[in-house]
Scaffold this active site. Sequence first.
Site, short mmCIF file in Angstrom:
data_model
loop_
_atom_site.label_atom_id
_atom_site.label_comp_id
_atom_site.label_asym_id
_atom_site.label_seq_id
_atom_site.Cartn_x
_atom_site.Cartn_y
_atom_site.Cartn_z
N ASP A 191 39.01 36.87 39.33
CA ASP A 191 40.27 36.63 39.89
C ASP A 191 41.32 36.19 38.63
O ASP A 191 40.80 35.69 37.60
CB ASP A 191 40.42 35.46 40.92
N ASP A 239 45.89 40.20 49.24
CA ASP A 239 45.33 38.87 49.83
C ASP A 239 45.96 38.96 51.51
O ASP A 239 45.37 38.17 52.14
CB ASP A 239 46.24 37.65 49.28
C1 GLA Z 1 43.16 34.31 45.16
C2 GLA Z 1 42.30 35.66 45.59
C3 GLA Z 1 41.82 35.44 46.98
C4 GLA Z 1 41.28 33.98 46.81
C5 GLA Z 1 41.95 32.75 46.32
C6 GLA Z 1 41.01 31.68 45.97
O1 GLA Z 1 44.40 34.23 45.78
O2 GLA Z 1 43.27 36.66 45.70
O3 GLA Z 1 41.19 36.17 47.58
O4 GLA Z 1 39.86 34.36 46.12
O5 GLA Z 1 42.57 33.31 45.04
O6 GLA Z 1 41.66 30.77 45.42
#
Ligand code: GLA
Length: 731
Positions: free
Chosen positions: A479, A549
């Site tokens: 990420d 997300d």
């Molecule tokens: C990001 C990712 C999510 C999750 C969060 C965790 O926003 O896109 O899928 O992993 O971080 O903090």
Amino acid sequence: MITFDGEKGIFKLDTEDSSYLIALYNNVLYHLYWGKKIPEIKRSADAMFSLKGSSFSALDIGVKWGRSADIMPMEYPTYGAPDLRTPAMHLRYANGSSATALRYSSHTVIKGKPKLYGLPATYTERGDNVETLSITLTDEFNNIDVVLNYSVWYDYNAIARSTIIKNKGKEPLSVLSACSTSFDITDAASFEMLNLYGVWGRERTIERMPLRHGIQMIDSKRGSSSHNQNPFLALLSNNCTELTGDAYGINLVFSGNFAGGVELDGYNTARVFMGVNPFDFGYKLAPGEEFTTPEAVMVYSNQGLSGMSRSYHSLYRNRICRGKFRDIERPVLINNWEATYYDFNEEKIINIAKKAKEIGIELLVIDDGWFGERNSDAGYMGDWNVNIKKFPRGLSNIAEQINALGLKFGLWIEPEVVSYDSDLYRLHPDWCMHIKGRKSCLGRNELILDLSREDVCDYLISRICGILDSANIEYIKWDMNRNMSEIGSEALPADKQSEVAYRYVLGLYRILETVTAKYPNVLFEGCSGGGGRFDAGMLYYMPQIWTSDVTDAEERLKIQYGTSIVYPFSSMGAHVAAVPNHQLKRSTPFSMRGNAAVMGQFGYELDLNMLNAEEIEMAKLQVGFYKKYGHIMHTGDCYRISSPFDSDLSVIQFIASDKNTVLLNICCKQALPNAPFKRIVLTDLESDAVYVREDTGEQLTGGELCTIGIPFVNGDEHFSNILIFNKLIKN
Ligand code: GLA
């Protein structure tokens, strides 16, 4: 595939269905044509340009044509001698000047395609039908060479372009801009430009506008390719639809700041360009040094947008994605993020894993919150020590327990950032991207590590390897949760600070290359707050990316549809999440959430123990369906039949690579009272072949399906269904 006719002055680059022509006249390169394939050219280049001169533009020195570079369709335009439109390249020389005029000096054609050093790019394997043309241009006054590379992917109908700028002089120079590709299309006043814009949660929304005179641009200054604009644009004939008309796609294989656009001039010539963003950019080239641009992948289709997308899909599936996961169906996963957020421990994870096993899920991923004291996004980034309150027996033990249940184990990391409150920051405050003496803004309480520094990259490589060696980890979600601000590096002098954002991306690529090569059996999934770095550069290292997300099925149908303009469904992470949806509070049926997600890399992201018995049975069926048919959506040809942007109805058709099975994914958002009669018309089937509809046993010809189609009544709120048609094979 690549020919040069010296007498006619024409380079001809042919793919299976397209031709790209460059004219060479008086040692200047002009753009002659890109479009539908031309078997043979009889005329010479000069007979194909109009002789009308400009009344105001300066004339090129030594060019006998009498037509100025300012009005001619150019192949790699430079500024100031005398072209005054948007240049493909802008250099500042030691004497302070920036006028450049490039003249042909030589060219080579080789079989295959050389690697781009340190950059992701389309790559060849033995037996590939690829040739590369490299044309060297020179500006003798300024002592530079510019090499234009064109790799022709014959079977994929694509041309990959990149440019190398070489400083052959005795003084340094600055690269202020350097496009990967540029070309001029004449007669373009009626063309339209398509781009994929967005924000967090609404990535890759399709936008299509008629060209206006002047410059229309897309870009990112965020340090990453971004949620906000994807590094892609297409030029379309105004009659271009999903299935018909001309589409010219340009996509940058790059994950950092980019700019692309179209300048339509008063002669109705459209200059199309894309490359590293020139804004706040400057790259010093010492004598003898060279600068290689990222690669731009260009696809022409006369079968509309879907035709263009299919070329990108197959090229990216096969010659951008790499490694063992390229060619195999990947595991169905359960991710605990929307199930627990930060509130989890060994027991909760094991309970989810047990249910996952019962459903047929193959991989359990522990998301953010497994390290430090991280119970919110307030900090603890950078140290990566397992939280023993959550996992008292350590990471390797929880991995073993998951494995013992018959599941693979995966982990979330966000290695590119650091918190103030971390040992890493305390030890190396100079290791984050910052301007010395100036306080940096935080994004999600994070600072970005300075990946333009070699020592920081080396440290990260060893730290990530340390995590991977500490337990049986078979999947990593990589990420990155913020954009850049206060861009600066303590390791570079003042006159190289404008290289930091670019060097960061090169550093990231080095880390990814090293780590993914060392762990070929680990599946890597990219992520950046969902789809904030969904680009072909990332796909070179990680064959799938968390698409967004936002997990609401209706929104996901749009995001996936927009993403599929360039990127294959096999690259899109897609999960079934809980309702009411956590981002939108909307409820959609379990079946629709499943049908929307099975198109991508399928998984679940909810507490499986909250599902009722009926939903558990449905989940088992979804996993079973996916295991049987997922490959059709991941390796077959995709046709977008009905857009969720234009109506309530999303229909995507896939034809399996062996052409024997057709899959129709239908999702409809809203019911209409007393709804009008509608038909879903399929496309590109063999008209005299007979197809058996799997759920009813009904027999239909390809001709019927592609004309009369299938009746559909918009009568059920959130209707969704997947129809399978199997071709009757005659003995
Ligand atoms: C990001 C990712 C999510 C999750 C969060 C965790 O926003 O896109 O899928 O992993 O971080 O903090």
